[in-house]
Design an enzyme around this catalytic site. Structure first.
Site, PDB file in Angstrom:
ATOM      1  N   ASP A 163      51.244  27.192   4.899  1.00 45.42           N
ATOM      2  CA  ASP A 163      50.997  27.945   6.128  1.00 45.42           C
ATOM      3  C   ASP A 163      50.052  27.214   7.067  1.00 45.42           C
ATOM      4  O   ASP A 163      49.381  26.249   6.694  1.00 45.42           O
ATOM      5  CB  ASP A 163      50.416  29.322   5.794  1.00 45.42           C
ATOM      6  N   LYS A 186      52.941  30.273  10.662  1.00 42.65           N
ATOM      7  CA  LYS A 186      53.226  31.304  11.653  1.00 42.65           C
ATOM      8  C   LYS A 186      51.941  31.574  12.420  1.00 42.65           C
ATOM      9  O   LYS A 186      50.938  31.978  11.845  1.00 42.65           O
ATOM     10  CB  LYS A 186      53.726  32.596  10.989  1.00 42.65           C
ATOM     11  N   MET A 244      43.073  38.967  11.991  1.00 42.84           N
ATOM     12  CA  MET A 244      44.007  38.731  13.100  1.00 42.84           C
ATOM     13  C   MET A 244      43.809  39.734  14.228  1.00 42.84           C
ATOM     14  O   MET A 244      44.746  40.367  14.706  1.00 42.84           O
ATOM     15  CB  MET A 244      45.448  38.793  12.580  1.00 42.84           C
TER      16      MET A 244
END
Length: 273
Positions: free
Chosen positions: A48, A70, A184
């Site tokens: 990732d 991502k 996030m």
């Protein structure tokens, strides 16, 4: 630690298996022994965006690296395509390491991938990692819990799968009176802080942003709920970052102050000698 000694402490990584492994918040020293063994045994590593380059350098030289990061607001591989790739690699008889920042089962989509592997009859193993919401805060001297501050801790994501604000009852979270740790959340921080204050949380509630936690680029901003958006923008802080809201944030200044006082006193004593 020698390779045989390491292998003796961890499960065998067999051909045709997929290991879903947490790489921790960034610092390679926070890897588990199982994670290190997987890095040194894997044939292919599907990693990732938040995996530190120093972690990837621990892989055996023959391992193939495949990026599957991502990042919000940027072109990214679709989750379905990543999962299909894991299945295809495993069916080639390879040892497949799916390497994720933090912990795969804490806002890491590891549960989705595990379900898909089970449905495809692909054997897998889950290797937990240090999640940034705990390890990142600890490294920044913000205790997740203490007996004198909180009896619970809320871990929440700041956005939905499409990048919009998380569909949570922010007013209910505000009424809990317990610290909230957000993953996030930087993109939607204006919405989140406004919702929490509308739900009754004081604008003076301590808030900290820990950006690039546990890495050499780590930056920590201590502010308040009401000033968080303006202060984070002024400081140029963005993702990746963890946001902590609540009384636990105050402990950082206290710990840093006491540590500085002790260091100064030790220096003074040493100087007299």
């Amino acid at each position: 630690m020698s390779r045989p000694a390491l292998a003796s402490l961890t499960p065998p990584f067999r051909p045709g298996e997929v290991w879903l492994v947490g790489a921790g918040p960034g610092d390679p020293g926070l890897l588990t022994l199982h994670a290190l063994n997987a890095l040194q045994a894997a044939d292919v590593i599907v990693y990732d965006a938040l995996v530190d380059e120093r972690v990837l350098k621990l892989a055996r030289p023959e391992a193939r690296l495949e990026y599957a990061g991502k990042r919000g607001g940027k072109p990214s591989p679709r989750q379905a395509d990543i999962t299909l790739r894991l299945i295809a690699l495993a069916r080639e008889g390879l040892r497949v390491l799916r390497l994720k920042g933090g912990d795969p089962f804490v806002f890491g989509r590891g549960g989705e991938e595990a379900l898909a592997l089970v449905r495809a009859h692909v054997p897998f193993r889950l290797v937990p990692g240090v999640t940034a919401g705990l390890g990142g805060l600890g490294a920044a001297l913000i205790p997740a819990t203490t007996r004198g501050t909180n009896q619970a801790l809320v871990l929440a994501t700041g956005h939905t799968a499409d990048g919009g604000p998380a569909d949570l009852d922010w007013a209910a979270l505000a009424r809990l009176g317990q610290p909230i740790v957000l993953y996030m959340a930087m993109k939607n921080l204006p919405h989140i802080t406004a919702e929490l204050m509308a739900g009754g949380m004081s604008a003076d509630t301590p808030l900290a942003v820990v950006a690039a936690a546990t890495t050499a680029e780590e930056r920590v901003l201590e502010t308040t709920l009401g000033r968080a958006v303006a202060d984070a923008a002024a400081a140029g802080l963005g993702a990746p970052a963890i946001v902590a809201i609540g009384s636990i944030v105050r402990l950082r200044a206290k710990l840093r102050g006491l540590a500085a006082q002790i260091e100064a006193e030790s220096g003074a004593v040493g100087g007299k000698r």
